[in-house]
Design a protein around this motif. Structure first.
Motif, PDB file in Angstrom:
ATOM      1  N   CYS A 100       0.852  -1.024   0.036  1.00 52.93           N
ATOM      2  CA  CYS A 100      -0.019  -0.154   0.095  1.00 52.93           C
ATOM      3  C   CYS A 100       0.717   1.291   0.184  1.00 52.93           C
ATOM      4  O   CYS A 100       1.970   1.352   0.738  1.00 52.93           O
ATOM      5  CB  CYS A 100      -1.044   0.125   1.006  1.00 52.93           C
ATOM      6  SG  CYS A 100      -1.866   1.521   1.381  1.00 52.93           S
ATOM      7  N   ILE A 102       0.363   4.238   0.825  1.00 47.77           N
ATOM      8  CA  ILE A 102      -0.156   5.158   1.916  1.00 47.77           C
ATOM      9  C   ILE A 102      -0.047   4.460   3.308  1.00 47.77           C
ATOM     10  O   ILE A 102      -0.575   4.804   4.271  1.00 47.77           O
ATOM     11  CB  ILE A 102      -1.474   6.003   1.930  1.00 47.77           C
ATOM     12  CG1 ILE A 102      -2.732   4.803   1.853  1.00 47.77           C
ATOM     13  CG2 ILE A 102      -1.514   6.873   0.628  1.00 47.77           C
ATOM     14  CD1 ILE A 102      -3.974   5.856   2.009  1.00 47.77           C
ATOM     15  N   ASP A 104      -1.239   1.648   4.660  1.00 49.27           N
ATOM     16  CA  ASP A 104      -2.498   1.581   5.391  1.00 49.27           C
ATOM     17  C   ASP A 104      -2.427   0.843   6.569  1.00 49.27           C
ATOM     18  O   ASP A 104      -1.685  -0.367   6.719  1.00 49.27           O
ATOM     19  CB  ASP A 104      -3.701   1.036   4.384  1.00 49.27           C
ATOM     20  CG  ASP A 104      -4.534   2.204   4.138  1.00 49.27           C
ATOM     21  OD1 ASP A 104      -4.712   2.885   4.676  1.00 49.27           O
ATOM     22  OD2 ASP A 104      -4.948   2.351   2.784  1.00 49.27           O
ATOM     23  N   CYS A 111      -7.516   3.448   1.873  1.00 49.43           N
ATOM     24  CA  CYS A 111      -7.615   3.491   0.415  1.00 49.43           C
ATOM     25  C   CYS A 111      -8.466   2.419  -0.061  1.00 49.43           C
ATOM     26  O   CYS A 111      -8.449   1.144   0.497  1.00 49.43           O
ATOM     27  CB  CYS A 111      -6.386   3.347  -0.292  1.00 49.43           C
ATOM     28  SG  CYS A 111      -5.392   1.712  -0.311  1.00 49.43           S
ATOM     29  N   CYS A 114      -6.926  -1.368  -0.383  1.00 49.17           N
ATOM     30  CA  CYS A 114      -6.801  -2.030   0.815  1.00 49.17           C
ATOM     31  C   CYS A 114      -8.284  -2.535   1.421  1.00 49.17           C
ATOM     32  O   CYS A 114      -8.122  -3.733   1.884  1.00 49.17           O
ATOM     33  CB  CYS A 114      -5.896  -1.380   1.823  1.00 49.17           C
ATOM     34  SG  CYS A 114      -4.151  -1.173   1.465  1.00 49.17           S
TER      35      CYS A 114
END
Ligand code: ZN
Length: 504
Positions: A100, A102, A104, A111, A114
């Motif tokens: 991921c 960002i 997560d 997001c 995910c």
């Protein structure tokens, strides 16, 4: 902790168990880890010298308050270094959804990608563990930084390939901020950021939310945001939008070292001096370290130098490195051991000084090299005055007044320098006041003699040509003494401790 947990199911069980990992925001994580360190009496921000009673307490308070904060200070005040020091306050690793962008949290993914994975794989979803140094994102603000760089963009090619609408979250290309999610985002020189981007930052600080190209993509980011800025830029009207300023919890001012001892400790720590030049030892006399440091203090008080941009602590650091290199060069050519830098080596280090300050108009007229030369001379004068204030140097000055001259080259070997210096009555003996007997190792003694000559030159008791020939001070300017004092002070400001004496 992380090594024994490999799947979402295991993480879920660990977090619900009595001893489990609690889910917490970055600000809580940093705060709680700081509390641990405070309770254990650990040194906070190791390697940051001279801020123990000023900057660090304010920093601690900002973190305990869970503030986003800004460090206001001039260049070379360890601002970036302090921000990087925050990494020590993060957990060693945190669990993330693998791949991921960002980072997560597997238990609360933001997001769409995910969320879909968690729904499909459930407790079997494998985890990745993100080390803390990858959770610090740093950006130097420049006027050309765009929203796309910072926040993100829509990727139409990605959308076309996947057959998605442009407003679909999966078509997004994340910028730096979302990529810093669950970590620390540091922006250096905040005032250089365009107003539009500042608005974007404000939204994140306000709502923890980002929007991309007007599409209502809501990502509730979890970030600790920290900034640096030049104080004048920051307070200048219109440079920072007011709502953003209002959202920065604490403003902390940094400063240059308050004492020469602190400054020397910083330079000693940062300068690259542990060299092995052909097995030779390096010995830096204390007065030399003091002079190199004093140059920066003089520069910060010098009216020819721009006070708004400051004089970086990198100045004495690079200067000392260059001074040692010049001594190294001489020692290799003259085959000497130990390597002992001399005061005159500082003049050879001018290339390491001139880039470390910005000149005012008056300074530009004088030229950077000359300003640097004046600073060195003033610094030598100040340190010489401290060391030799009550020492009788009249015999040496008289020798020059009677017409004696001394010619020394940058690369003169210690033996050569001392041999010449012995012709001057009482000169070599003055090294005694620096703790050196006449049978001291020649490189040390030569450096001491060089310091004394340069000190007398800085105090205008003798003169020196550009070719390093020392001779008597100009006769007409030395007699009568009163006149001399005013006319010389005009050209070179001496510190008050460096009171001149004239021996005629
Ligand atoms: Zn994700």
């Amino acid at each position: 902790m992380g090594s024994s947990i490999h799947t979402l199911g295991e993480l879920r069980r660990a977090r619900t168990s009595a001893t489990g990992l609690r889910r917490r925001s970055v600000k809580d994580e940093v705060r709680e880890n700081l509390i641990e360190k405070l309770r254990a009496g650990e040194t906070l921000f190791p390697g940051i010298i001279g801020y123990e009673e000023t900057v660090i307490p304010q920093l601690v308070n900002a973190i305990l308050s869970r503030h986003n904060f800004i460090l206001l200070g001039l260049r070379g005040q360890a601002k970036s270094r302090i921000l990087r020091g925050l990494i020590d306050l993060l957990d060693d690793t945190i669990p993330v959804v693998p791949g991921c962008e960002i980072h997560d949290d597997p238990l609360e993914p933001l997001c769409a990608g995910c969320r879909a994975r968690v729904a499909a794989e459930g407790d079997k979803l494998p985890l990745a563990w993100l080390p803390r140094d990858l959770r610090f994102v740093e950006k130097l603000a420049t006027p050309d930084v765009t929203i796309a760089d910072m926040v993100g963009d829509i990727d139409p090619i990605k959308a076309a390939r996947a057959g998605l609408g442009l407003s679909d979250e999966l078509t997004m290309h994340y910028g730096l901020l979302p990529r810093a999610n669950r970590g620390i985002f540091a922006i250096n020189e905040l005032a250089d950021l365009a107003g539009k981007i500042q608005v974007g930052l404000f939204n994140i600080l306000q709502e923890g939310d980002i929007q991309i190209k007007g599409y209502p993509v809501r990502l509730r980011l979890d970030l600790l945001m920290v900034f640096t800025a030049n104080p004048e830029d920051y307070t200048a009207r219109g440079k920072i939008i007011t709502p953003l300023k209002d959202r920065i919890g604490s403003e902390i001012r940094t400063h240059y070292p308050l004492t020469r001892d602190h400054a020397m400790a910083i330079t000693g720590q940062e300068a690259w001096l542990s060299r092995h030049a052909d097995g030779r030892q390096l010995e830096i006399p204390p007065y030399l370290r003091e002079i190199v440091e004093e140059i920066a203090f003089q520069a910060r008080a010098e009216r020819k130098i721009d006070k708004r941009s400051g004089v970086s602590q990198r100045m004495p650091i690079t200067c000392l490195e260059n001074v040692v290199s010049n001594a190294e060069r001489r020692a290799l050519m003259a085959d000497e051991n130990p390597i002992v830098p001399r005061v005159t080596d500082i003049y050879s280090a001018i290339p390491s000084l001139t880039g470390k300050f910005e000149l005012e108009y008056e300074g530009e007229l004088r030229g950077a090299d000359n300003v640097a030369r004046d600073l060195i001379r003033a610094a030598v004068g100040a340190i010489f005055a401290e060391r030799f204030d009550c020492v009788e140097t009249r015999r040496v000055i008289e020798w020059f007044d009677m017409g004696g001259t001394l010619q020394i080259a940058d690369i003169s070997s210690a033996a050569e320098l001392i041999k010449q210096a012995r012709c001057v009555q009482g000169l070599v003996e003055l090294a005694d006041h620096l703790g050196l007997k006449s049978d001291a190792p020649p490189p040390l003694l030569a450096s001491a003699v060089d310091f004394i000559l340069e000190g007398l030159y800085a105090q205008k008791k003798i003169t020196r040509s550009d070719e390093r020939g020392y001779h008597a001070a100009e006769q007409q300017s030395r007699r009568p003494p009163r006149q001399t004092e005013t006319s010389l002070d005009d050209s070179l400001p001496m510190p008050s401790s460096g009171k001149k004496k004239y021996y005629n």
